[in-house]
Design an enzyme around this catalytic site. Structure first.
Site, PDB file in Angstrom:
ATOM      1  CG  ASP A 108      -8.123  10.401  -5.008  1.00 41.51           C
ATOM      2  OD1 ASP A 108      -8.311  11.921  -4.186  1.00 41.51           O
ATOM      3  OD2 ASP A 108      -9.200  10.359  -4.351  1.00 41.51           O
ATOM      4  CD1 TRP A 127     -11.294   7.254   0.607  1.00 36.63           C
ATOM      5  CD2 TRP A 127     -12.879   7.197  -0.488  1.00 36.63           C
ATOM      6  NE1 TRP A 127     -13.308   7.910   1.197  1.00 36.63           N
ATOM      7  CE2 TRP A 127     -13.487   8.387  -0.029  1.00 36.63           C
ATOM      8  CE3 TRP A 127     -13.989   7.726  -2.028  1.00 36.63           C
ATOM      9  CZ2 TRP A 127     -15.356   8.862   0.549  1.00 36.63           C
ATOM     10  CZ3 TRP A 127     -14.869   7.952  -1.619  1.00 36.63           C
ATOM     11  CH2 TRP A 127     -15.182   8.612  -1.102  1.00 36.63           C
ATOM     12  CE  LYS A 168     -12.389  15.102   1.023  1.00 34.25           C
ATOM     13  NZ  LYS A 168     -13.451  14.352   1.348  1.00 34.25           N
TER      14      LYS A 168
HETATM   15  N1  PMP Z   1     -11.132  10.093  -2.848  1.00 34.09           N
HETATM   16  C1  PMP Z   1     -10.850  10.957  -1.738  1.00 34.09           C
HETATM   17  C2  PMP Z   1      -9.637  10.748  -1.189  1.00 34.09           C
HETATM   18  C3  PMP Z   1     -12.447  11.371  -1.136  1.00 34.09           C
HETATM   19  O1  PMP Z   1     -11.817  11.579   0.385  1.00 34.09           O
HETATM   20  C4  PMP Z   1     -13.417  11.542  -1.536  1.00 34.09           C
HETATM   21  C5  PMP Z   1     -14.416  12.066  -0.615  1.00 34.09           C
HETATM   22  N2  PMP Z   1     -14.605  11.707   0.894  1.00 34.09           N
HETATM   23  C6  PMP Z   1     -12.936  10.724  -2.752  1.00 34.09           C
HETATM   24  C7  PMP Z   1     -12.185  10.299  -3.406  1.00 34.09           C
HETATM   25  C8  PMP Z   1     -14.571  11.265  -3.220  1.00 34.09           C
HETATM   26  O2  PMP Z   1     -15.511  12.727  -4.090  1.00 34.09           O
HETATM   27  P1  PMP Z   1     -16.330  13.181  -4.414  1.00 34.09           P
HETATM   28  O3  PMP Z   1     -17.659  13.042  -3.355  1.00 34.09           O
HETATM   29  O4  PMP Z   1     -15.849  14.974  -4.253  1.00 34.09           O
HETATM   30  O5  PMP Z   1     -16.702  12.715  -5.789  1.00 34.09           O
END
Ligand code: PMP
Length: 368
Positions: A175, A101, A199
């Site tokens: 994040d 991420w 989540k």
């Molecule tokens: N950052 C993290 C830590 C994530 O776990 C996720 C999704 N699993 C995201 C960003 C991306 O999120 P989204 O799919 O809502 O754009």
């Protein structure tokens, strides 16, 4: 009806009490004659729901007065662009890369700013966390970004770095998509935090941004108005139509969190204690077994996402089929790492982790 235990990494299980309350209010919210999905976002009913959700979140996470709470859309991945568009001023931004991420965040920011990777755990296959003292911070960075819980690799910063103590005045951007509201946040160390709701907070569609007031108002000209934090803040997150139902569900979740108790603790600290106990139960079992393995260094293991492997991977399919039959859902690991992953978000009760551990023990016994 007893529901199976759902270990999805997201969208993820919601607290049952929240789902029940939403179901009871589905056709008629508080005598208004409307369901929440059917309300104008500018009507007094929804305005009160949104204001309450914001106030409850502020109290729950002890968000200081000089931070704004924004309810946005686009998810974590959109924030990977929205943050640099708002905060980078087209200059240098520093990234601590600890898994998929943060890696994605650094790449996307490169479209709007000069993105520098100042620390990385790639050489350890994302199973450790680089100590802040060794970060090669730029000195002139507009902000420093890290992912405080890597959902795929299962590494978590249990303590946020104190950038000032490292001689860095840049704001820290985190994040916190996959651990938001699982533990308190030290806002004195944070300039901006963002996360998708799907989540730990509610349904997909809502993105939470908590941003220090002085960081507003510096968006690049290319930034869409609907993603300009100043515009969003000035319009109380209603510049465009917000994800109304997701905000309502998150609001019910905040109230559920406020009601949590554990020992003498309440609210978010109670939730943190429960999360610590749940994770310890699973990690202790895995560590005591020679059949399963978790490769993450102990001091940075995620309490939310527990990736683990069967030492004999040829048994993966049987493990998952048996788990499903035992009422343990969505345990398959992320495709980029394989194996299994148990996500233990707030809504997962201790009983669910006990059921998982007893299934794992039994599976191992039958395979011997
Ligand atoms: N950052 C993290 C830590 C994530 O776990 C996720 C999704 N699993 C995201 C960003 C991306 O999120 P989204 O799919 O809502 O754009």
């Amino acid at each position: 009806m007893t529901r199976p235990y759902n270990f999805s990494a997201g969208p993820a299980a919601m607290p049952e009490a929240v789902l029940q309350q939403a179901a009871a209010e589905m056709l008629d919210w508080h005598g208004s004659g409307m369901g929440v999905m059917e309300m104008s976002h500018r009507g007094k009913e929804f305005m009160s729901i949104a204001a309450q959700a914001e106030a409850d979140l502020r109290e729950l996470l002890a968000v200081p007065e000089n931070f704004r709470i924004l309810f946005m859309q686009g998810g974590g991945l959109a924030e990977n662009a929205i943050v640099p568009m708002n905060l980078s001023r087209g200059g240098v931004v520093d990234f601590v890369v600890t898994g998929s991420w943060s890696q994605k965040s650094a790449k996307e920011a490169g479209k709007y700013a000069t993105a520098r990777v100042v620390a990385s755990n790639e050489a350890d296959h994302h199973t450790t966390l680089p100590a802040p003292a060794g970060w090669e911070l730029s000195g002139k960075a507009q902000y420093v970004h890290l992912c405080s819980n890597e959902t795929i690799h299962g590494v978590e910063f249990h303590e946020l770095p104190d950038l000032k103590a490292l001689g860095c005045d840049a704001p820290l951007v985190i994040d916190f998509s996959s651990h938001v509201a699982s533990r308190p946040v030290d806002w004195s160390r944070v300039g901006l935090a963002f996360g998708g709701a799907q989540k730990n907070l509610g349904p997909a569609g809502l993105t939470l941004v908590v941003v220090r007031e002085d960081l507003l108002g510096h968006a690049l000209p290319v930034c869409p108005s609907a993603f300009d934090y100043r515009v969003v803040a000035d319009n109380a997150s209603m510049y465009n139509t917000p994800p109304t139902y997701s905000i309502y569900m998150a609001g019910l979740t905040f109230q559920w969190l406020q009601r949590q108790t554990e020992g003498g603790l309440t609210g978010i600290t109670a939730m943190e204690a429960k999360n610590t106990a749940k994770a310890a139960l699973l990690y202790d079992f895995i560590d005591g077994s020679s059949f399963y393995v978790n490769k993450v260094a102990k001091e940075c293991r995620s309490r939310m996402n527990v990736p683990f492997f069967l030492c004999d991977e040829s048994r993966n399919a049987a493990f998952l089929t048996g788990a499903q039959a035992a009422g343990l859902l969505q345990l398959k690991g992320h495709k980029s790492v394989g194996g299994m992953r148990a996500s233990l978000y707030n809504a997962m009760p201790l009983e669910g982790v006990k059921a998982l551990v007893s299934y794992m023990r039994e599976f191992e016994r039958t395979q011997a």
